[in-house]
Enzyme design. Structure first.
Site, short mmCIF file in Angstrom:
data_model
loop_
_atom_site.label_atom_id
_atom_site.label_comp_id
_atom_site.label_asym_id
_atom_site.label_seq_id
_atom_site.Cartn_x
_atom_site.Cartn_y
_atom_site.Cartn_z
CG HIS A 110 -4.84 11.87 10.98
ND1 HIS A 110 -5.84 12.67 10.50
CD2 HIS A 110 -3.85 11.93 10.05
CE1 HIS A 110 -5.46 13.19 9.33
NE2 HIS A 110 -4.26 12.75 9.04
CG ASP A 145 -8.71 14.19 11.29
OD1 ASP A 145 -8.53 13.11 10.70
OD2 ASP A 145 -8.00 14.55 12.24
CG HIS A 146 -7.88 11.65 5.54
ND1 HIS A 146 -6.76 12.28 5.99
CD2 HIS A 146 -7.49 10.38 5.24
CE1 HIS A 146 -5.74 11.44 5.96
NE2 HIS A 146 -6.15 10.28 5.51
#
Ligand code: BG6
Length: 492
Positions: free
Chosen positions: A242, A179-180
């Site tokens: 996010h 999950d950047h």
């Protein structure tokens, strides 16, 4: 640093070009990759090693934080990049890949450690994993890690299926789900600010906090991703991952030890405490959804979502969503967490705002001062920093109170050139630190929360509000906070 052969599946794609190759280069320049590594680029398209290395150079020239300024150093980096054209359904190709890799293991003394990065559509993850095993790529004494991109499924059922496929080949501890947002400096910093400062943690609860707001707004539309996005929508694209990740970081209890499992255990407890929206009425009153229509920004006309490439002309997919979320545990009982995200909003920003309650029996309020609540704001993106809004006497005035900001602007003081999320995550995966990757139970519980909402929305199509591109989204999102006596804090 342990030796590693990195495999990039999808090496001719956008992610590799924009994020992965530049990340490799930064890590190399900072000495973080060590000497014993090689990178194998894989995709269907035929390419020679030279062409591939030229692609890598081009991408680094365009997107990397470091310039290529030393020929010798560059050559020693790029010669480690090899390319092989591979059909992921052809097992013979995997046997060839094994041969190639065995040679690299020997040449670079990697110890048989292998990191498989799948920059591919999730439908392909299962087949690739199975073929890695069948093709003998896992028959070494080193470690074997799988790094995958979101979306991890479309709902809980599909995520479970995908997970089962992966688990036939990899153990949970070796699956690194990206999950950047968890790689972003300021998202990681939430934990540090909370748990390393005496003046926040004692106040971090229902007694002192009025609400928490998480805004992730984007100016872009769906760009070339209409086909994917139209199936997904804002809730699945941003909410399930996010937004809930940031909420967990804000709400979690302090871990007893700073290791990946203890930290993720605490995050999972937050997800378990989320108040599930049980009925149609719950969903209607606690969520807002919208879709952008034609509009404009800075005098430039913008098309409607339904006019974008690969989007259905009658699409009811949401490009905006907001929700009022409750974490039903002792610390947070009754404190609303408001989350919102959308495409084609007026600014690109991610901010997390903590609004504190007013002190009881405030003498200044009694004297009808216009007193603003104290805020603590985490600026995640594109500006990075933290600031506190507090009340002080306006200098030279007769007791007029003004809000001022105590500001730590990380992007100003430390420089904008901080590592990219992908650098951090790639480095962590190589080191075997999975703290900032999503564990399976997080994925499952997040889907469980989101699935309820997604199931109910189609029952009330009239609740999809249209908002002009370039505006702040549906009015109803303002009303939702007004019902509780709050407002969205403007973002910077
Ligand atoms: C991705 C979403 O995960 O995050 C995109 O799929 C979105 O739709 C992107 O644009 C936003 O990331 P960032 O880092 O630019 O805020």
């Amino acid at each position: 640093m342990s030796g590693t052969v990195f495999f990039i599946f999808g090496a001719t794609g956008d992610l590799a070009k924009r994020k992965l190759f530049p990340a490799f280069y930064s890590l190399y320049r900072e000495g973080k990759l060590g000497d014993n590594f090689a990178v194998v680029g894989l995709a269907r398209r035929p390419r020679t090693n030279e062409q591939f290395q030229a692609d890598v150079k081009h991408s680094i020239g365009e997107f990397a934080r470091y310039k290529i300024d030393n020929e010798e150093n560059w050559t020693s980096f790029v010669q480690r990049f090899e390319y092989m054209s591979l059909d992921i359904n052809n097992i013979e190709n995997f046997h060839q890949l094994k041969k190639l890799t065995d040679g690299l293991d020997e040449k670079y003394e990697t110890g048989g450690n292998r990191l498989f990065y799948l920059a591919l559509a999730p439908e392909l993850f299962g087949n690739v994993s199975a073929n890695l095993r069948e093709g003998g790529l896992m028959d070494t004494t080193g470690w074997h890690r799988l790094v995958i991109e979101k979306p991890f499924g479309y709902d809980l059922a599909s995520a479970e299926k995908l997970n089962e496929q992966l688990r036939q080949v990899f153990e949970e501890k070796d699956i690194y789900r990206i999950d950047h947002y968890l790689g972003k400096e300021m998202v990681q910093n939430i934990e540090f600010v909370r748990f390393a400062n005496a003046f926040f943690e004692p106040l971090w609860n229902k007694t002192y906090i009025a609400n928490i707001q998480i805004t992730l707004s984007e100016t872009v539309g769906v760009e070339e991703r209409g086909g994917y996005y139209d199936q997904s929508g804002a809730l699945r694209d941003m909410g399930q991952n996010h937004m809930l990740q940031m909420l967990m970081m804000m709400a979690m209890e302090p871990p007893s030890r700073l290791n990946a499992e203890d930290i993720r255990d605490e995050k999972v407890k937050v997800l378990r405490s989320l108040r599930l929206l049980e009925t149609v009425e719950d969903v209607r009153s606690n969520t807002v959804r919208g879709q952008y229509t034609t509009g404009g920004s800075n005098g430039k006309p913008l098309p409607a979502y339904r006019q974008e490439d690969s989007v259905q002309p009658e699409s009811t997919t949401e490009t905006y969503f907001a929700a009022r979320v409750f974490v039903d545990n002792f610390r947070w009982a009754g404190v609303p967490f408001y989350i919102r995200t959308g495409k084609r909003l007026p600014v690109k920003t991610t901010e997390v705002v903590v609004e504190f309650k007013n002190i009881p029996d405030n003498v200044y309020l009694a004297k009808k001062h216009d007193l603003q609540p104290n805020l603590l704001v985490f600026r995640v993106n594109p500006l990075e920093g933290i600031y506190m809004k507090m009340n002080v006497k306006k200098p030279g005035s007769e007791g007029v109170i003004i809000p001022i900001a105590m500001d730590f602007c990380q992007s100003c003081q430390i420089g904008i050139n901080t590592p990219e999320a992908y650098e951090r995550l790639l480095h962590d995966a190589q080191r075997g630190d999975s703290t900032y990757f999503t564990r399976w139970d997080e994925v499952a519980l997040a889907w469980q929360y989101v699935d309820r909402i997604a199931k109910v929305w189609p029952l009330s199509p009239e609740d999809l509000s249209m908002y002009p591109a370039g505006s702040w989204g549906p009015e109803r999102a303002q009303e939702m906070l007004a019902e509780d006596g709050f407002k969205w804090w403007p973002v910077n």
